[in-house]
Design a protein around this motif. Structure first.
Motif, PDB file in Angstrom:
ATOM      1  N   ARG A  96       0.833  -1.211   0.000  1.00 35.78           N
ATOM      2  CA  ARG A  96       0.000   0.000   0.000  1.00 35.78           C
ATOM      3  C   ARG A  96       0.864   1.257   0.000  1.00 35.78           C
ATOM      4  O   ARG A  96       0.582   2.213  -0.720  1.00 35.78           O
ATOM      5  CB  ARG A  96      -0.950   0.003   1.203  1.00 35.78           C
ATOM      6  CG  ARG A  96      -2.144  -0.934   1.048  1.00 35.78           C
ATOM      7  CD  ARG A  96      -3.151  -0.757   2.176  1.00 35.78           C
ATOM      8  NE  ARG A  96      -2.602  -1.007   3.501  1.00 35.78           N
ATOM      9  CZ  ARG A  96      -2.515  -2.205   4.077  1.00 35.78           C
ATOM     10  NH1 ARG A  96      -2.952  -3.279   3.449  1.00 35.78           N
ATOM     11  NH2 ARG A  96      -2.015  -2.338   5.297  1.00 35.78           N
ATOM     12  N   GLU A  97       1.911   1.267   0.808  1.00 35.99           N
ATOM     13  CA  GLU A  97       2.813   2.418   0.864  1.00 35.99           C
ATOM     14  C   GLU A  97       3.472   2.666  -0.488  1.00 35.99           C
ATOM     15  O   GLU A  97       3.571   3.816  -0.933  1.00 35.99           O
ATOM     16  CB  GLU A  97       3.888   2.196   1.931  1.00 35.99           C
ATOM     17  CG  GLU A  97       3.373   2.244   3.345  1.00 35.99           C
ATOM     18  CD  GLU A  97       4.435   1.890   4.370  1.00 35.99           C
ATOM     19  OE1 GLU A  97       5.618   1.701   3.996  1.00 35.99           O
ATOM     20  OE2 GLU A  97       4.087   1.788   5.555  1.00 35.99           O
ATOM     21  N   ILE A  98       3.911   1.609  -1.128  1.00 38.72           N
ATOM     22  CA  ILE A  98       4.550   1.749  -2.438  1.00 38.72           C
ATOM     23  C   ILE A  98       3.544   2.277  -3.459  1.00 38.72           C
ATOM     24  O   ILE A  98       3.869   3.146  -4.270  1.00 38.72           O
ATOM     25  CB  ILE A  98       5.177   0.411  -2.890  1.00 38.72           C
ATOM     26  CG1 ILE A  98       6.395   0.099  -2.017  1.00 38.72           C
ATOM     27  CG2 ILE A  98       5.554   0.446  -4.375  1.00 38.72           C
ATOM     28  CD1 ILE A  98       6.950  -1.297  -2.189  1.00 38.72           C
ATOM     29  N   GLN A  99       2.314   1.785  -3.410  1.00 39.60           N
ATOM     30  CA  GLN A  99       1.290   2.270  -4.339  1.00 39.60           C
ATOM     31  C   GLN A  99       1.001   3.752  -4.101  1.00 39.60           C
ATOM     32  O   GLN A  99       0.835   4.522  -5.049  1.00 39.60           O
ATOM     33  CB  GLN A  99       0.005   1.454  -4.224  1.00 39.60           C
ATOM     34  CG  GLN A  99      -1.030   1.815  -5.273  1.00 39.60           C
ATOM     35  CD  GLN A  99      -0.507   1.614  -6.690  1.00 39.60           C
ATOM     36  OE1 GLN A  99      -0.054   0.545  -7.051  1.00 39.60           O
ATOM     37  NE2 GLN A  99      -0.535   2.667  -7.506  1.00 39.60           N
ATOM     38  N   GLU A 100       0.965   4.170  -2.835  1.00 43.84           N
ATOM     39  CA  GLU A 100       0.747   5.579  -2.508  1.00 43.84           C
ATOM     40  C   GLU A 100       1.887   6.445  -3.046  1.00 43.84           C
ATOM     41  O   GLU A 100       1.648   7.529  -3.595  1.00 43.84           O
ATOM     42  CB  GLU A 100       0.593   5.760  -1.000  1.00 43.84           C
ATOM     43  CG  GLU A 100      -0.703   5.191  -0.454  1.00 43.84           C
ATOM     44  CD  GLU A 100      -0.764   5.196   1.068  1.00 43.84           C
ATOM     45  OE1 GLU A 100       0.191   5.686   1.721  1.00 43.84           O
ATOM     46  OE2 GLU A 100      -1.760   4.700   1.607  1.00 43.84           O
ATOM     47  N   MET A 101       3.117   5.971  -2.919  1.00 41.39           N
ATOM     48  CA  MET A 101       4.262   6.715  -3.452  1.00 41.39           C
ATOM     49  C   MET A 101       4.170   6.800  -4.975  1.00 41.39           C
ATOM     50  O   MET A 101       4.418   7.859  -5.565  1.00 41.39           O
ATOM     51  CB  MET A 101       5.574   6.061  -3.029  1.00 41.39           C
ATOM     52  CG  MET A 101       5.894   6.267  -1.567  1.00 41.39           C
ATOM     53  SD  MET A 101       7.536   5.667  -1.098  1.00 41.39           S
ATOM     54  CE  MET A 101       7.272   3.899  -1.071  1.00 41.39           C
ATOM     55  N   ALA A 102       3.811   5.685  -5.615  1.00 43.02           N
ATOM     56  CA  ALA A 102       3.676   5.680  -7.071  1.00 43.02           C
ATOM     57  C   ALA A 102       2.591   6.663  -7.512  1.00 43.02           C
ATOM     58  O   ALA A 102       2.772   7.397  -8.488  1.00 43.02           O
ATOM     59  CB  ALA A 102       3.369   4.271  -7.575  1.00 43.02           C
TER      60      ALA A 102
END
Length: 146
Positions: free
Chosen positions: A96-102
């Protein structure tokens, strides 16, 4: 077998095998008369176990716990399942964190003209730590860039 053969059979590099031995993750191999490590089939099984656990993203600390459970024939499968579920939750949170950064980066990219001019919202955002625009303006996940 020597460390090179153990590495080849297990898929774990010799350097990592030495490290796993140093941190007591594997059973120390026997030593030949000349002092060289002599790995047994049981060491290869341990190394394959570790390699698979690493492939699944477990940390060395988590693998240590899993190895302890693996060696404990009186373990409860519920203990193993609990560790695995905790790891799944951590992986999903990271995802989820990586998707938010993306998403935040996609927003910045969408607002960059990408032409010959020097002004660029991506560079501006990085340079000021994201303070020139609100997180809501940049979309969910912007806070991860701070």
């Amino acid at each position: 077998m020597n460390i090179g053969e153990a590495a080849k059979l297990s898929g774990v590099s010799a350097k990592m095998i030495r490290y796993y031995e140093e941190v007591a993750l594997i059973t120390p191999p026997a030593r030949n008369q000349n002092g060289y490590r002599a790995y047994a089939e049981s060491n290869i099984h341990e190394l394959k176990f570790i390699r698979r656990a690493r492939d699944l993203g477990f940390t060395v600390e988590q693998i240590s716990g899993l190895m302890h459970l693996w060696r404990d024939r009186s373990r409860a499968s519920a203990d193993v399942k609990r560790l695995a579920l905790e790891h799944v939750a951590a992986l999903e949170a990271k995802q989820r964190e990586i998707q938010e950064m993306a998403n935040a980066l996609k927003h910045l990219v969408a607002n960059c003209h990408g032409d010959g001019r020097p002004d660029c919202p991506i560079i501006e955002n990085l340079a000021d730590g994201g303070n020139h625009a609100s997180p809501t303006h940049l979309g969910k996940g912007f806070e991860k860039l701070r």
